[in-house]
Scaffold this motif. Structure first.
Motif, PDB file in Angstrom:
ATOM      1  N   ARG A 127     -24.991   2.001 -42.595  1.00 21.83           N
ATOM      2  CA  ARG A 127     -23.724   2.493 -42.052  1.00 21.83           C
ATOM      3  C   ARG A 127     -23.402   1.755 -40.749  1.00 21.83           C
ATOM      4  NH1 ARG A 127     -19.426   4.070 -40.300  1.00 21.83           N
ATOM      5  NH2 ARG A 127     -18.513   6.128 -40.577  1.00 21.83           N
ATOM      6  N   ASN A 128     -22.780   0.595 -40.869  1.00 27.13           N
ATOM      7  CA  ASN A 128     -22.463  -0.187 -39.676  1.00 27.13           C
ATOM      8  C   ASN A 128     -21.008  -0.657 -39.658  1.00 27.13           C
ATOM      9  OD1 ASN A 128     -22.591  -2.044 -41.703  1.00 27.13           O
ATOM     10  ND2 ASN A 128     -24.296  -3.206 -40.870  1.00 27.13           N
ATOM     11  N   LEU A 129     -20.147   0.135 -40.289  1.00 27.34           N
ATOM     12  CA  LEU A 129     -18.726  -0.154 -40.294  1.00 27.34           C
ATOM     13  C   LEU A 129     -17.956   1.071 -39.824  1.00 27.34           C
ATOM     14  CD1 LEU A 129     -18.396  -1.846 -43.811  1.00 27.34           C
ATOM     15  CD2 LEU A 129     -18.554  -3.012 -41.611  1.00 27.34           C
ATOM     16  N   ASP A 130     -16.812   0.838 -39.194  1.00 31.72           N
ATOM     17  CA  ASP A 130     -15.947   1.947 -38.807  1.00 31.72           C
ATOM     18  C   ASP A 130     -15.033   2.361 -39.950  1.00 31.72           C
ATOM     19  OD1 ASP A 130     -16.863   2.131 -36.118  1.00 31.72           O
ATOM     20  OD2 ASP A 130     -15.703   0.344 -35.636  1.00 31.72           O
ATOM     21  N   THR A 141     -16.012  -2.712 -36.023  1.00 26.03           N
ATOM     22  CA  THR A 141     -16.043  -3.604 -37.180  1.00 26.03           C
ATOM     23  C   THR A 141     -15.380  -2.936 -38.383  1.00 26.03           C
ATOM     24  OG1 THR A 141     -18.120  -4.608 -36.448  1.00 26.03           O
ATOM     25  CG2 THR A 141     -17.509  -4.945 -38.740  1.00 26.03           C
ATOM     26  N   ILE A 142     -14.473  -3.664 -39.000  1.00 22.49           N
ATOM     27  CA  ILE A 142     -13.841  -3.219 -40.231  1.00 22.49           C
ATOM     28  C   ILE A 142     -14.401  -4.051 -41.380  1.00 22.49           C
ATOM     29  CG2 ILE A 142     -11.652  -3.054 -41.504  1.00 22.49           C
ATOM     30  CD1 ILE A 142     -11.831  -1.080 -39.240  1.00 22.49           C
ATOM     31  N   GLY A 143     -14.847  -3.400 -42.431  1.00 22.16           N
ATOM     32  CA  GLY A 143     -15.329  -4.122 -43.604  1.00 22.16           C
ATOM     33  C   GLY A 143     -14.172  -4.515 -44.509  1.00 22.16           C
ATOM     34  N   TYR A 144     -14.251  -5.709 -45.083  1.00 26.94           N
ATOM     35  CA  TYR A 144     -13.236  -6.168 -46.025  1.00 26.94           C
ATOM     36  C   TYR A 144     -13.961  -6.570 -47.307  1.00 26.94           C
ATOM     37  CZ  TYR A 144      -9.049  -8.419 -47.858  1.00 26.94           C
ATOM     38  OH  TYR A 144      -7.965  -8.761 -48.632  1.00 26.94           O
ATOM     39  N   PHE A 145     -13.809  -5.753 -48.338  1.00 27.60           N
ATOM     40  CA  PHE A 145     -14.565  -5.920 -49.576  1.00 27.60           C
ATOM     41  C   PHE A 145     -13.637  -6.362 -50.698  1.00 27.60           C
ATOM     42  CE2 PHE A 145     -16.634  -3.541 -53.305  1.00 27.60           C
ATOM     43  CZ  PHE A 145     -17.367  -4.655 -53.675  1.00 27.60           C
ATOM     44  N   THR A 146     -13.865  -7.554 -51.229  1.00 27.97           N
ATOM     45  CA  THR A 146     -13.117  -8.034 -52.387  1.00 27.97           C
ATOM     46  C   THR A 146     -13.872  -7.635 -53.645  1.00 27.97           C
ATOM     47  OG1 THR A 146     -12.275  -9.927 -51.136  1.00 27.97           O
ATOM     48  CG2 THR A 146     -12.135 -10.047 -53.526  1.00 27.97           C
ATOM     49  N   ALA A 147     -13.343  -6.665 -54.359  1.00 25.98           N
ATOM     50  CA  ALA A 147     -14.050  -6.094 -55.513  1.00 25.98           C
ATOM     51  C   ALA A 147     -13.777  -6.913 -56.766  1.00 25.98           C
ATOM     52  CB  ALA A 147     -13.635  -4.640 -55.719  1.00 25.98           C
ATOM     53  N   LEU A 190     -17.538   6.561 -45.525  1.00 23.27           N
ATOM     54  CA  LEU A 190     -16.740   5.509 -44.903  1.00 23.27           C
ATOM     55  C   LEU A 190     -15.257   5.797 -45.100  1.00 23.27           C
ATOM     56  CD1 LEU A 190     -18.507   2.168 -45.898  1.00 23.27           C
ATOM     57  CD2 LEU A 190     -17.970   2.905 -43.582  1.00 23.27           C
ATOM     58  N   PRO A 191     -14.457   5.719 -44.053  1.00 19.07           N
ATOM     59  CA  PRO A 191     -13.007   5.790 -44.249  1.00 19.07           C
ATOM     60  C   PRO A 191     -12.563   4.556 -45.035  1.00 19.07           C
ATOM     61  CG  PRO A 191     -13.600   6.166 -41.949  1.00 19.07           C
ATOM     62  CD  PRO A 191     -14.827   5.647 -42.632  1.00 19.07           C
ATOM     63  N   VAL A 192     -11.829   4.756 -46.126  1.00 16.46           N
ATOM     64  CA  VAL A 192     -11.488   3.656 -47.026  1.00 16.46           C
ATOM     65  C   VAL A 192      -9.979   3.568 -47.240  1.00 16.46           C
ATOM     66  CG1 VAL A 192     -11.720   2.757 -49.373  1.00 16.46           C
ATOM     67  CG2 VAL A 192     -13.684   3.775 -48.243  1.00 16.46           C
ATOM     68  N   ILE A 193      -9.479   2.336 -47.216  1.00 13.71           N
ATOM     69  CA  ILE A 193      -8.112   2.038 -47.630  1.00 13.71           C
ATOM     70  C   ILE A 193      -8.199   1.083 -48.813  1.00 13.71           C
ATOM     71  CG2 ILE A 193      -5.942   0.900 -47.028  1.00 13.71           C
ATOM     72  CD1 ILE A 193      -6.274   3.581 -45.670  1.00 13.71           C
ATOM     73  N   VAL A 252      -9.918   5.488 -38.751  1.00 15.77           N
ATOM     74  CA  VAL A 252     -10.992   5.464 -37.756  1.00 15.77           C
ATOM     75  C   VAL A 252     -10.766   6.557 -36.715  1.00 15.77           C
ATOM     76  CG1 VAL A 252     -12.071   4.117 -35.912  1.00 15.77           C
ATOM     77  CG2 VAL A 252     -11.504   3.022 -38.085  1.00 15.77           C
ATOM     78  N   LYS A 253      -9.524   6.679 -36.292  1.00 14.42           N
ATOM     79  CA  LYS A 253      -9.209   7.691 -35.277  1.00 14.42           C
ATOM     80  C   LYS A 253      -9.264   9.097 -35.854  1.00 14.42           C
ATOM     81  CE  LYS A 253      -6.245   4.611 -32.559  1.00 14.42           C
ATOM     82  NZ  LYS A 253      -4.864   4.343 -32.059  1.00 14.42           N
ATOM     83  N   GLY A 254      -8.841   9.248 -37.114  1.00 14.59           N
ATOM     84  CA  GLY A 254      -8.767  10.578 -37.695  1.00 14.59           C
ATOM     85  C   GLY A 254     -10.008  11.033 -38.422  1.00 14.59           C
ATOM     86  N   GLY A 255     -10.896  10.080 -38.800  1.00 13.00           N
ATOM     87  CA  GLY A 255     -12.102  10.437 -39.523  1.00 13.00           C
ATOM     88  C   GLY A 255     -11.940  10.241 -41.020  1.00 13.00           C
ATOM     89  N   PRO A 256     -13.083  10.253 -41.762  1.00 11.89           N
ATOM     90  CA  PRO A 256     -13.068   9.958 -43.195  1.00 11.89           C
ATOM     91  C   PRO A 256     -12.267  10.949 -44.033  1.00 11.89           C
ATOM     92  CG  PRO A 256     -15.205  10.835 -42.533  1.00 11.89           C
ATOM     93  CD  PRO A 256     -14.435  10.567 -41.275  1.00 11.89           C
ATOM     94  N   GLU A 257     -11.986  12.143 -43.512  1.00 12.33           N
ATOM     95  CA  GLU A 257     -11.223  13.135 -44.260  1.00 12.33           C
ATOM     96  C   GLU A 257      -9.714  12.953 -44.094  1.00 12.33           C
ATOM     97  OE1 GLU A 257     -12.967  14.928 -46.233  1.00 12.33           O
ATOM     98  OE2 GLU A 257     -14.825  14.166 -45.377  1.00 12.33           O
ATOM     99  N   THR A 258      -9.305  11.996 -43.259  1.00 14.86           N
ATOM    100  CA  THR A 258      -7.881  11.775 -43.012  1.00 14.86           C
ATOM    101  C   THR A 258      -7.180  11.307 -44.286  1.00 14.86           C
ATOM    102  OG1 THR A 258      -8.325  11.181 -40.714  1.00 14.86           O
ATOM    103  CG2 THR A 258      -6.204  10.522 -41.618  1.00 14.86           C
ATOM    104  N   VAL A 259      -6.019  11.862 -44.545  1.00 15.70           N
ATOM    105  CA  VAL A 259      -5.233  11.495 -45.727  1.00 15.70           C
ATOM    106  C   VAL A 259      -3.909  10.884 -45.267  1.00 15.70           C
ATOM    107  CG1 VAL A 259      -4.050  12.347 -47.765  1.00 15.70           C
ATOM    108  CG2 VAL A 259      -6.279  13.284 -47.140  1.00 15.70           C
ATOM    109  N   LEU A 260      -3.640   9.669 -45.734  1.00 14.61           N
ATOM    110  CA  LEU A 260      -2.404   8.966 -45.380  1.00 14.61           C
ATOM    111  C   LEU A 260      -1.591   8.716 -46.644  1.00 14.61           C
ATOM    112  CD1 LEU A 260      -3.887   6.253 -42.977  1.00 14.61           C
ATOM    113  CD2 LEU A 260      -2.767   8.395 -42.316  1.00 14.61           C
ATOM    114  N   PRO A 261      -0.285   8.843 -46.582  1.00 11.82           N
ATOM    115  CA  PRO A 261       0.530   8.539 -47.765  1.00 11.82           C
ATOM    116  C   PRO A 261       0.428   7.061 -48.121  1.00 11.82           C
ATOM    117  CG  PRO A 261       1.923   8.863 -45.831  1.00 11.82           C
ATOM    118  CD  PRO A 261       0.533   9.279 -45.430  1.00 11.82           C
TER     119      PRO A 261
END
Length: 347
Positions: A126-129, A70-76, A152-155, A324-333
């Motif tokens: 904690r029920n989201l990937d 499950t991916i959470g989609y949060f409209t802030a 939580l891994p966040v984009i 999700v594959k790399g974990g919450p510490e993963t950094v993407l450009p």
């Protein structure tokens, strides 16, 4: 009357003459699995699953895989009529669907006094990937610590960060729209902001407000013209009784073109022009931003900067699964997108 027993993977395996592991791989492929299946076998398993009306048990699957799928989609953002470009969510959804995952939609109450007391339960359970946060204001920053605490891994979507975000090049877009108006011969061009009553000042609003204005200022000064910034203060984004004040309309009429912060605001200017019998674009040119529902349903074809929201949503979804594959510490450009100038009949 008792309900029929729910079919299981074991039932499918028995009917197909395969192991449960092979059936699991056929129904939900894992790239790292050692089990390799022919297309005919996969099609057979899916056919039998359909005949048995097999429905996967999400809870049991989560326990086995240590994943919630499950991916959470949060409209802030808050507000009853504060709509988002539909492409954002559609893009994330399509990527999640391709990964065999679900989306949990999350939002805040329509109006809140204390954000700390209105946090959605998903942040304490904690029920989201991973989580995609569609950001429009400083609300996203206010909840950032809670997100970090939940690991939580966040984009961030529509929010500019050096990493893990997908955003719009708003300063470029503001400059591009101004160049268009200058090229059409307009010289008295003003930039129109929107502020809600009791809301944050412009400098504390979403960065797109300052960025679009900065792009406009840059091009006006390059053309040796004086930039003019006006603010429209309203009690809501849209509404039957949400109108420009007489003072703001008087200031707008000192110009021959208006760049509105978004298409909703551009439509409000268009409505005022109609009420005052001002012809668009002969007497006043109007342009906006977003290129979504508000521009497509305007009284006439609106000139606007169309945000590639669907493509941005897909990119955010792809990045979320990388986290999700790399974990919450993963950094993407981070990835930036440029809007497309849509030429309407209002400029």
């Amino acid at each position: 009357m008792s309900l029929p027993r729910r079919a299981t993977i074991k039932d499918i395996a028995h009917a197909a003459g395969l192991s449960t592991a092979a059936v699991s791989q056929a129904l939900r492929p894992h790239p790292t699995s050692n089990i390799k299946l022919q297309k005919e076998t996969i099609d057979k398993v899916k056919r039998i699953a359909g005949e048995l009306n097999y429905q996967p048990h999400a809870g049991a699957r989560s326990i086995r895989s240590n994943s919630f799928d499950t991916i959470g989609y949060f409209t802030a953002k808050t507000g009853l009529f504060a709509n988002s470009p539909t492409g954002y969510l559609a893009g994330v959804h399509d990527i999640a669907e391709g990964q065999g995952s679900r989306i949990t939609l999350i939002r805040l109450p329509v109006s809140i006094d204390d954000i700390s007391k209105a946090m959605p339960t998903v942040f304490s359970e904690r029920n989201l990937d991973a989580l995609v946060i569609e950001s429009y204001s400083n609300l996203a920053r206010q909840i950032y610590e809670r997100v970090v605490a939940a690991r939580l891994p966040v984009i961030f979507l529509n929010d500019r960060h050096e990493t893990n975000s997908v955003y719009v090049e708003d300063q470029w877009a503001g400059a591009e729209l101004t160049r268009h108006l200058l090229g059409k011969g307009y010289r008295k061009i003003c930039f129109l902001h929107r502020q809600l009553e009791g809301g944050a000042p412009i400098k504390k609003m979403h960065h797109s407000a300052a960025d679009r204005e900065a792009g406009y200022r840059k091009e006006m000064r390059k053309a040796k013209l004086e930039p003019t910034i006006l603010a429209v203060v309203t009690k809501a984004v849209i509404g039957a009784d949400v109108e420009l004040t007489a003072e703001v309309w008087k200031e707008i009429r000192r110009h021959d073109a208006v760049i509105a912060y978004d298409d909703d605001l551009a439509n409000m200017v268009g409505r005022a022009a109609y009420n005052h019998r001002v012809r668009v674009p002969r007497d006043l040119a109007i342009a906006g931003f977003n290129g979504d529902y508000a521009s497509l349903s305007a009284w006439q074809q609106l000139t606007t900067m169309q945000i590639p929201s669907y493509e941005m949503g897909k990119k955010a979804g792809e990045m979320a699964f990388k986290l999700v594959k790399g974990g919450p510490e993963t950094v993407l450009p981070s990835v930036a997108y440029r809007p497309t100038l849509i030429l309407g009949k209002t400029t």
